[in-house]
Design an enzyme around this catalytic site. Structure first.
Site, PDB file in Angstrom:
ATOM      1  N   LYS A 109     -25.538  31.707   7.421  1.00  0.00           N
ATOM      2  CA  LYS A 109     -25.253  32.472   6.203  1.00  0.00           C
ATOM      3  C   LYS A 109     -24.758  33.873   6.539  1.00  0.00           C
ATOM      4  O   LYS A 109     -23.871  34.400   5.863  1.00  0.00           O
ATOM      5  CB  LYS A 109     -26.509  32.564   5.316  1.00  0.00           C
ATOM      6  CG  LYS A 109     -26.862  31.248   4.639  1.00  0.00           C
ATOM      7  CD  LYS A 109     -27.952  31.430   3.608  1.00  0.00           C
ATOM      8  CE  LYS A 109     -28.414  30.101   3.036  1.00  0.00           C
ATOM      9  NZ  LYS A 109     -29.551  30.238   2.122  1.00  0.00           N
ATOM     10  N   LYS A 165     -22.798  18.763   5.461  1.00  0.00           N
ATOM     11  CA  LYS A 165     -23.708  18.445   4.353  1.00  0.00           C
ATOM     12  C   LYS A 165     -23.101  18.886   3.018  1.00  0.00           C
ATOM     13  O   LYS A 165     -22.352  19.864   2.961  1.00  0.00           O
ATOM     14  CB  LYS A 165     -25.088  19.079   4.566  1.00  0.00           C
ATOM     15  CG  LYS A 165     -25.152  20.569   4.346  1.00  0.00           C
ATOM     16  CD  LYS A 165     -26.601  21.027   4.087  1.00  0.00           C
ATOM     17  CE  LYS A 165     -26.583  22.440   3.516  1.00  0.00           C
ATOM     18  NZ  LYS A 165     -27.827  22.887   2.946  1.00  0.00           N
ATOM     19  N   LYS A 168     -23.434  23.793  -2.076  1.00  0.00           N
ATOM     20  CA  LYS A 168     -22.760  24.515  -3.169  1.00  0.00           C
ATOM     21  C   LYS A 168     -21.699  25.449  -2.615  1.00  0.00           C
ATOM     22  O   LYS A 168     -20.796  25.849  -3.322  1.00  0.00           O
ATOM     23  CB  LYS A 168     -23.760  25.265  -4.036  1.00  0.00           C
ATOM     24  CG  LYS A 168     -24.557  26.306  -3.305  1.00  0.00           C
ATOM     25  CD  LYS A 168     -25.571  26.926  -4.231  1.00  0.00           C
ATOM     26  CE  LYS A 168     -26.705  27.571  -3.457  1.00  0.00           C
ATOM     27  NZ  LYS A 168     -27.747  26.647  -3.066  1.00  0.00           N
TER      28      LYS A 168
HETATM   29  P1  ATP Z   1     -26.754  24.668  -0.381  1.00  0.00           P
HETATM   30  O1  ATP Z   1     -26.435  24.175   0.988  1.00  0.00           O
HETATM   31  O2  ATP Z   1     -26.118  23.909  -1.464  1.00  0.00           O
HETATM   32  O3  ATP Z   1     -26.556  26.149  -0.500  1.00  0.00           O
HETATM   33  P2  ATP Z   1     -29.556  25.181  -0.167  1.00  0.00           P
HETATM   34  O4  ATP Z   1     -30.309  24.415   0.835  1.00  0.00           O
HETATM   35  O5  ATP Z   1     -29.319  26.612   0.097  1.00  0.00           O
HETATM   36  O6  ATP Z   1     -28.273  24.334  -0.521  1.00  0.00           O
HETATM   37  P3  ATP Z   1     -31.445  25.023  -2.286  1.00  0.00           P
HETATM   38  O7  ATP Z   1     -31.115  24.979  -3.705  1.00  0.00           O
HETATM   39  O8  ATP Z   1     -32.353  26.082  -1.929  1.00  0.00           O
HETATM   40  O9  ATP Z   1     -30.091  25.090  -1.615  1.00  0.00           O
HETATM   41  O10 ATP Z   1     -31.960  23.615  -1.762  1.00  0.00           O
HETATM   42  C1  ATP Z   1     -32.913  22.894  -2.431  1.00  0.00           C
HETATM   43  C2  ATP Z   1     -33.290  21.653  -1.671  1.00  0.00           C
HETATM   44  O11 ATP Z   1     -32.173  20.785  -1.521  1.00  0.00           O
HETATM   45  C3  ATP Z   1     -33.780  21.920  -0.232  1.00  0.00           C
HETATM   46  O12 ATP Z   1     -34.939  21.147  -0.011  1.00  0.00           O
HETATM   47  C4  ATP Z   1     -32.658  21.447   0.649  1.00  0.00           C
HETATM   48  O13 ATP Z   1     -33.107  20.989   1.895  1.00  0.00           O
HETATM   49  C5  ATP Z   1     -32.097  20.318  -0.194  1.00  0.00           C
HETATM   50  N1  ATP Z   1     -30.695  20.034   0.129  1.00  0.00           N
HETATM   51  C6  ATP Z   1     -29.643  20.866  -0.046  1.00  0.00           C
HETATM   52  N2  ATP Z   1     -28.494  20.270   0.328  1.00  0.00           N
HETATM   53  C7  ATP Z   1     -28.835  19.021   0.740  1.00  0.00           C
HETATM   54  C8  ATP Z   1     -28.078  17.897   1.224  1.00  0.00           C
HETATM   55  N3  ATP Z   1     -26.763  17.965   1.352  1.00  0.00           N
HETATM   56  N4  ATP Z   1     -28.748  16.779   1.539  1.00  0.00           N
HETATM   57  C9  ATP Z   1     -30.091  16.701   1.404  1.00  0.00           C
HETATM   58  N5  ATP Z   1     -30.854  17.699   0.944  1.00  0.00           N
HETATM   59  C10 ATP Z   1     -30.245  18.867   0.609  1.00  0.00           C
END
Ligand code: ATP
Ligand code: LTN
Length: 337
Positions: free
Chosen positions: A116, A199, A202
């Protein structure tokens, strides 16, 4: 009343107006299942959301959207404790204690931070982003959670939580439960539909590979139909050689409850088009009522807010007790009442 069920805790960030399919399959779906068998605490982590620049009005709206989507997905405040992180000040308070226990080098090794920070440029990344995982440690330890249902990308943060809990316990005496990650192998990592090597996120470079649950169902169907597969034609699960098709099979299997071998058989001799058309339909059937339910909760913010207030009160009772123990162990002089 104290429950003798094992405890789970997890959080999701209100950093977007909509959850994506990775959030749902990787985490939220497990939250819904675990509230039956566990003493469950689920929260919208707004303090984590401000580690990157935010628009205040959007953050407020997205926090309600996140809560509404959790409810729409089946998180039930009668069977778990659902709350907003900033409503429970103990998170920031224990976060400070944990900051003082974490090595600078240790925090520097967190891969999500590195990713990040690289995206934003090192100069713009904040100290809050650097200590993000340590606040997450506090989130988990405050509730003495046994398990933490998350996607694969969170594994390192759970490991840090265990390390810090052990360190605290070793230095100051037994205080915190060591949590285990609860990561389902099949859905630990859902991939981008346009680039199955990364993966679903967002922050995807193109929205075409990202399925937002609150998108127009038509848009969702279109995205599924234009998912990247491969030049072969056989529908077979092989994560290494056929990552695109395998990702579609995982999504299909999880949403319908069908087994992957069953799906392979169903599509034997059929092309990718047939698989995508059917999966698009499955997706539309899933997101249509989900959007409606989310909208219903959004239409009544008063009820939503009071439900969150009740959740915060329940959470705070647990968090305050743990924080008081931690303060005492560390040697902070109690305030006289
Ligand atoms: P992003 O990568 O979209 O910014 P993040 O991990 O920062 O996602 P959060 O909203 O905090 O976003 O994530 C919530 C949950 O979703 C966490 O448990 C994370 O591990 C899970 N998660 C996010 N993206 C994936 C994915 N592509 N596959 C499986 N689990 C996911
Ligand atoms: N970093 C997590 C969100 C999060 C969390 C938590 C998850 C914050 N606090 C406590 C589990 C337990 C993420 O999903 N990006």
């Amino acid at each position: 009343m104290a429950s003798n069920k094992p405890r789970v805790l997890s959080g999701i960030q209100p950093t977007s107006g909509s959850f994506h399919l990775g959030n749902y399959l990787g985490a939220v779906r497990q939250w819904v299942a675990l509230q039956e068998s566990h003493d469950a605490f689920y929260m919208v982590v707004d303090l984590h959301a401000i580690t990157v620049p935010q628009d205040p009005a959007e953050l407020k709206a997205n926090t309600r959207f996140a809560a509404a989507q959790l409810l729409a997905a089946g998180v039930d405040p009668e069977r778990c404790t659902l709350f907003v992180q900033s409503h429970v000040p103990e998170h920031a308070q224990l976060g400070w204690i944990m900051n003082c226990l974490t090595g600078f080098g240790e925090a520097s090794r967190m891969t999500q931070f590195k990713d990040k920070a690289a995206k934003q440029g090192a100069e713009r990344a904040t100290v809050g982003l650097f200590t993000y995982p340590i606040l997450q440690v506090a989130d988990i330890l405050l509730y003495q959670a046994d398990q933490v249902p998350v996607g694969e990308d969170q594994r390192q943060h759970i490991e840090l939580t265990r390390d810090l809990a052990e360190r605290f316990n070793g230095r100051f005496g037994q205080t915190f439960t060591l949590p285990a990650p609860y990561i389902l192998k099949e859905t630990a990592k859902i991939y981008d539909l346009q680039d199955p090597a990364i993966k679903m996120s967002k922050s995807a470079s193109t929205p075409k590979g990202l399925i937002n649950l609150l998108d127009e169902p038509k848009t969702t169907a279109k995205k599924v139909k234009s998912a990247v597969t491969d030049t072969d034609t056989v529908i077979r699960y092989d994560a290494e050689k056929k990552p695109g098709v395998s990702n579609l099979l995982t999504i299909y299997a999880t949403l319908t409850g069908a087994g992957i071998p069953e799906l392979e058989q169903k599509y034997e001799g059929k092309g990718y088009g047939a698989l995508k058309t059917d999966l698009a339909e499955v997706m539309v059937e899933f997101v249509t009522p989900f959007r409606e339910r989310t909208q219903q909760y959004m239409d009544d913010p008063e009820t939503l807010d009071s439900l969150l207030a009740k959740g915060a009160e329940k959470a705070r009772a647990v968090a305050a007790e743990t924080l008081a123990q931690a303060y005492e162990k560390v040697g902070l002089l109690p305030a006289k009442h």
